[in-house]
Design an enzyme around this catalytic site. Structure first.
Site, mmCIF file in Angstrom:
data_model
loop_
_atom_site.group_PDB
_atom_site.id
_atom_site.type_symbol
_atom_site.label_atom_id
_atom_site.label_comp_id
_atom_site.label_asym_id
_atom_site.label_seq_id
_atom_site.Cartn_x
_atom_site.Cartn_y
_atom_site.Cartn_z
ATOM 1 N N CYS A 133 -19.893 -10.339 -14.406
ATOM 2 C CA CYS A 133 -19.968 -11.321 -13.306
ATOM 3 C C CYS A 133 -19.675 -12.753 -13.769
ATOM 4 O O CYS A 133 -19.517 -13.640 -12.934
ATOM 5 C CB CYS A 133 -21.331 -11.272 -12.633
ATOM 6 S SG CYS A 133 -21.798 -9.620 -12.115
ATOM 7 N N ASN A 175 -23.301 -8.773 -3.750
ATOM 8 C CA ASN A 175 -22.863 -9.218 -5.081
ATOM 9 C C ASN A 175 -21.496 -8.592 -5.377
ATOM 10 O O ASN A 175 -21.393 -7.375 -5.518
ATOM 11 C CB ASN A 175 -23.915 -8.771 -6.106
ATOM 12 C CG ASN A 175 -23.538 -9.123 -7.537
ATOM 13 O OD1 ASN A 175 -22.407 -9.514 -7.819
ATOM 14 N ND2 ASN A 175 -24.479 -8.979 -8.446
ATOM 15 N N HIS A 183 -22.991 -17.758 -9.277
ATOM 16 C CA HIS A 183 -22.771 -16.327 -9.064
ATOM 17 C C HIS A 183 -23.732 -15.845 -7.980
ATOM 18 O O HIS A 183 -24.899 -16.220 -7.949
ATOM 19 C CB HIS A 183 -22.995 -15.567 -10.370
ATOM 20 C CG HIS A 183 -22.995 -14.089 -10.202
ATOM 21 N ND1 HIS A 183 -22.030 -13.432 -9.460
ATOM 22 C CD2 HIS A 183 -23.854 -13.127 -10.644
ATOM 23 C CE1 HIS A 183 -22.292 -12.138 -9.468
ATOM 24 N NE2 HIS A 183 -23.386 -11.925 -10.175
HETATM 25 O O1 UT7 Z 1 -24.745 -9.616 -11.246
HETATM 26 C C1 UT7 Z 1 -26.000 -9.347 -11.793
HETATM 27 C C2 UT7 Z 1 -26.515 -8.086 -11.148
HETATM 28 N N1 UT7 Z 1 -27.900 -7.860 -11.039
HETATM 29 C C3 UT7 Z 1 -28.852 -8.738 -10.639
HETATM 30 O O2 UT7 Z 1 -28.666 -9.892 -10.478
HETATM 31 C C4 UT7 Z 1 -30.213 -8.153 -10.377
HETATM 32 C C5 UT7 Z 1 -31.348 -9.141 -10.493
HETATM 33 N N2 UT7 Z 1 -32.556 -8.582 -9.965
HETATM 34 C C6 UT7 Z 1 -32.836 -8.530 -8.647
HETATM 35 O O3 UT7 Z 1 -32.044 -8.984 -7.822
HETATM 36 C C7 UT7 Z 1 -34.179 -7.959 -8.213
HETATM 37 O O4 UT7 Z 1 -34.937 -7.637 -9.349
HETATM 38 C C8 UT7 Z 1 -34.049 -6.717 -7.290
HETATM 39 C C9 UT7 Z 1 -33.518 -7.118 -5.920
HETATM 40 C C10 UT7 Z 1 -33.135 -5.671 -7.902
HETATM 41 C C11 UT7 Z 1 -35.424 -6.091 -7.077
HETATM 42 O O5 UT7 Z 1 -36.299 -7.063 -6.529
HETATM 43 P P1 UT7 Z 1 -37.760 -7.299 -7.161
HETATM 44 O O6 UT7 Z 1 -38.427 -8.315 -6.349
HETATM 45 O O7 UT7 Z 1 -37.580 -7.566 -8.630
HETATM 46 O O8 UT7 Z 1 -38.446 -5.911 -6.910
HETATM 47 P P2 UT7 Z 1 -39.077 -4.860 -7.958
HETATM 48 O O9 UT7 Z 1 -37.997 -4.186 -8.735
HETATM 49 O O10 UT7 Z 1 -40.193 -5.529 -8.712
HETATM 50 O O11 UT7 Z 1 -39.754 -3.830 -6.984
HETATM 51 C C12 UT7 Z 1 -40.870 -4.162 -6.155
HETATM 52 C C13 UT7 Z 1 -41.211 -2.955 -5.317
HETATM 53 C C14 UT7 Z 1 -41.329 -1.670 -6.120
HETATM 54 O O12 UT7 Z 1 -42.339 -0.877 -5.533
HETATM 55 P P3 UT7 Z 1 -43.837 -0.829 -6.175
HETATM 56 O O13 UT7 Z 1 -43.650 -0.339 -7.578
HETATM 57 O O14 UT7 Z 1 -44.326 -2.248 -6.106
HETATM 58 O O15 UT7 Z 1 -44.546 0.103 -5.274
HETATM 59 C C15 UT7 Z 1 -39.977 -0.998 -5.923
HETATM 60 O O16 UT7 Z 1 -40.066 0.417 -6.049
HETATM 61 O O17 UT7 Z 1 -40.173 -2.727 -4.369
HETATM 62 C C16 UT7 Z 1 -39.688 -1.387 -4.486
HETATM 63 N N3 UT7 Z 1 -38.255 -1.395 -4.183
HETATM 64 C C17 UT7 Z 1 -37.787 -1.322 -2.922
HETATM 65 N N4 UT7 Z 1 -38.418 -1.213 -1.737
HETATM 66 C C18 UT7 Z 1 -37.665 -1.166 -0.636
HETATM 67 C C19 UT7 Z 1 -37.203 -1.509 -5.027
HETATM 68 N N5 UT7 Z 1 -36.046 -1.495 -4.332
HETATM 69 C C20 UT7 Z 1 -36.390 -1.371 -3.032
HETATM 70 C C21 UT7 Z 1 -35.640 -1.305 -1.834
HETATM 71 N N6 UT7 Z 1 -36.328 -1.214 -0.670
HETATM 72 N N7 UT7 Z 1 -34.300 -1.360 -1.825
#
Ligand code: UT7
Length: 309
Positions: A109, A264, A234
């Site tokens: 990216c 993205n 980005h």
């Molecule tokens: O170009 C670079 C590419 N990548 C990035 O930039 C990624 C950077 N990271 C992110 O954007 C974020 O970390 C995410 C959007 C991927 C995830 O958001 P988060 O606030 O970090 O959520 P998390 O991974 O801590 O998950 C929180 C909760 C979890 O449930 P529990 O364990 O708290 O019960 C996940 O299982 O949200 C759950 N979860 C979802 N729930 C509904 C994870 N994905 C989803 C979803 N819908 N799509």
């Protein structure tokens, strides 16, 4: 040193609109969760790197009033090429009818900003017109059953024509390319596989490297955050952009965003956000514009330019 200025800008996105509601039909997710955690409402899917890249390049050439035959070099940033080889850039060159050198670069990216840095160096060395294309078709490498990644990505392209700046104070002021290979396992895609990511850790490192790369190009140009008229980051996650802007001490209102409608798009995200900001009148002649990208690798790149020719 001769500075490169952007003389033409073009973009293209996948034809099919995939909304959060569409994804919620097959995944355990919701529009509310995706919007709150990422800022994304929909993404665009479809097209090859050649189709999207050539479409964006044609618009950029037209805006620059440059014929393809006048190009000295084509740099195509992509981490999702249509084939292992030849490079997408070779096929774009043929499609446009250009007669110059052409190659792909992969800095995930950060690739578009890496491309701008290389174009600046070639223009300083005497080239007159360089086309930089950022294109990615991440939908082809997305596991549509994995809610932690499927909500994020889309397909698109952006292209710019760079030429020597006419005004002495216009064009590229400073650039930076960085790599932190110790974080390479945070975001990967193997041959024949799909995107795998430690989202939380990518988030944390992304904010840190965006801030340090931005501070570095500002310091190299002898400028401070208050001099910046627009930031084109980005487009990965709205919360990453908000955190980085806060730590940089630049008001969030100065950040260009487009991820709400594109998701993205990796290499394409900065030129897509740039195009959106320019068409909304958010970037003015003479503004100091900060471009900053990060991605798999972990790669990071920033460029500071004074808008206009
Ligand atoms: O170009 C670079 C590419 N990548 C990035 O930039 C990624 C950077 N990271 C992110 O954007 C974020 O970390 C995410 C959007 C991927 C995830 O958001 P988060 O606030 O970090 O959520 P998390 O991974 O801590 O998950 C929180 C909760 C979890 O449930 P529990 O364990 O708290 O019960 C996940 O299982 O949200 C759950 N979860 C979802 N729930 C509904 C994870 N994905 C989803 C979803 N819908 N799509």
């Amino acid at each position: 040193m001769t500075r490169a200025a952007i003389t033409g800008l073009g973009t293209a996105v996948g034809r099919r609109v995939v909304t959060n509601h569409d994804l919620a039909e097959t995944l355990d997710t919701s529009d509310q969760w995706i919007v709150e955690r990422t800022g994304i409402h929909q993404r665009r899917v479809g097209g090859s790197c050649l189709e999207l890249g050539a479409q964006a390049a044609r618009v950029a050439l037209k805006q620059a009033e440059t014929g393809a035959a006048d190009l000295d070099l084509i740099i195509c940033s992509t981490c999702t090429p249509d084939q292992v080889f030849p490079a997408v850039a070779n096929r774009i060159q043929d499609e446009l009818g250009a007669a110059c050198g052409a190659f792909d670069l992969n800095a995930a990216c950060s690739g578009f900003t890496y491309g701008l840095t290389l174009a600046q160096a070639q223009i300083a060395a005497g080239m007159e017109r360089v086309l930089v294309v950022g294109v990615d078709t991440l939908s082809r490498f997305t596991d549509w059953d994995d809610r932690s990644t499927a909500i994020l990505f889309g397909d698109g392209a952006g292209a710019v024509v760079l030429a020597p700046a006419i005004g002495a104070d216009r064009g590229m002021l400073s650039t930076y390319m960085g790599s932190e290979g110790r974080f390479a396992d945070l975001l990967t895609c193997d041959f024949g596989g799909c995107i795998k990511m430690d989202g939380k850790e990518v988030f944390r490192q992304a904010v840190r490297v965006m801030v340090s790369a931005s501070q570095r190009v500002l310091a190299d140009a002898g400028l401070s955050p208050s001099d910046v008229g627009a930031v084109i980051p980005h487009q990965a996650n709205m919360r990453i952009i908000e955190s980085a802007m806060k730590r940089l001490g630049i008001p969030f209102e100065k950040a260009a965003t487009v991820l709400e409608t594109t998701g993205n798009t990796s290499s394409a995200s900065i030129p897509l956000a740039m195009d959106n900001a320019v068409s909304k009148g958010a970037v003015h002649d003479g503004d100091v514009v900060l471009l900053v990208g990060f991605g798999a690798g972990m790669s990071v790149a920033a460029a500071l330019l004074r808008w206009g020719q």
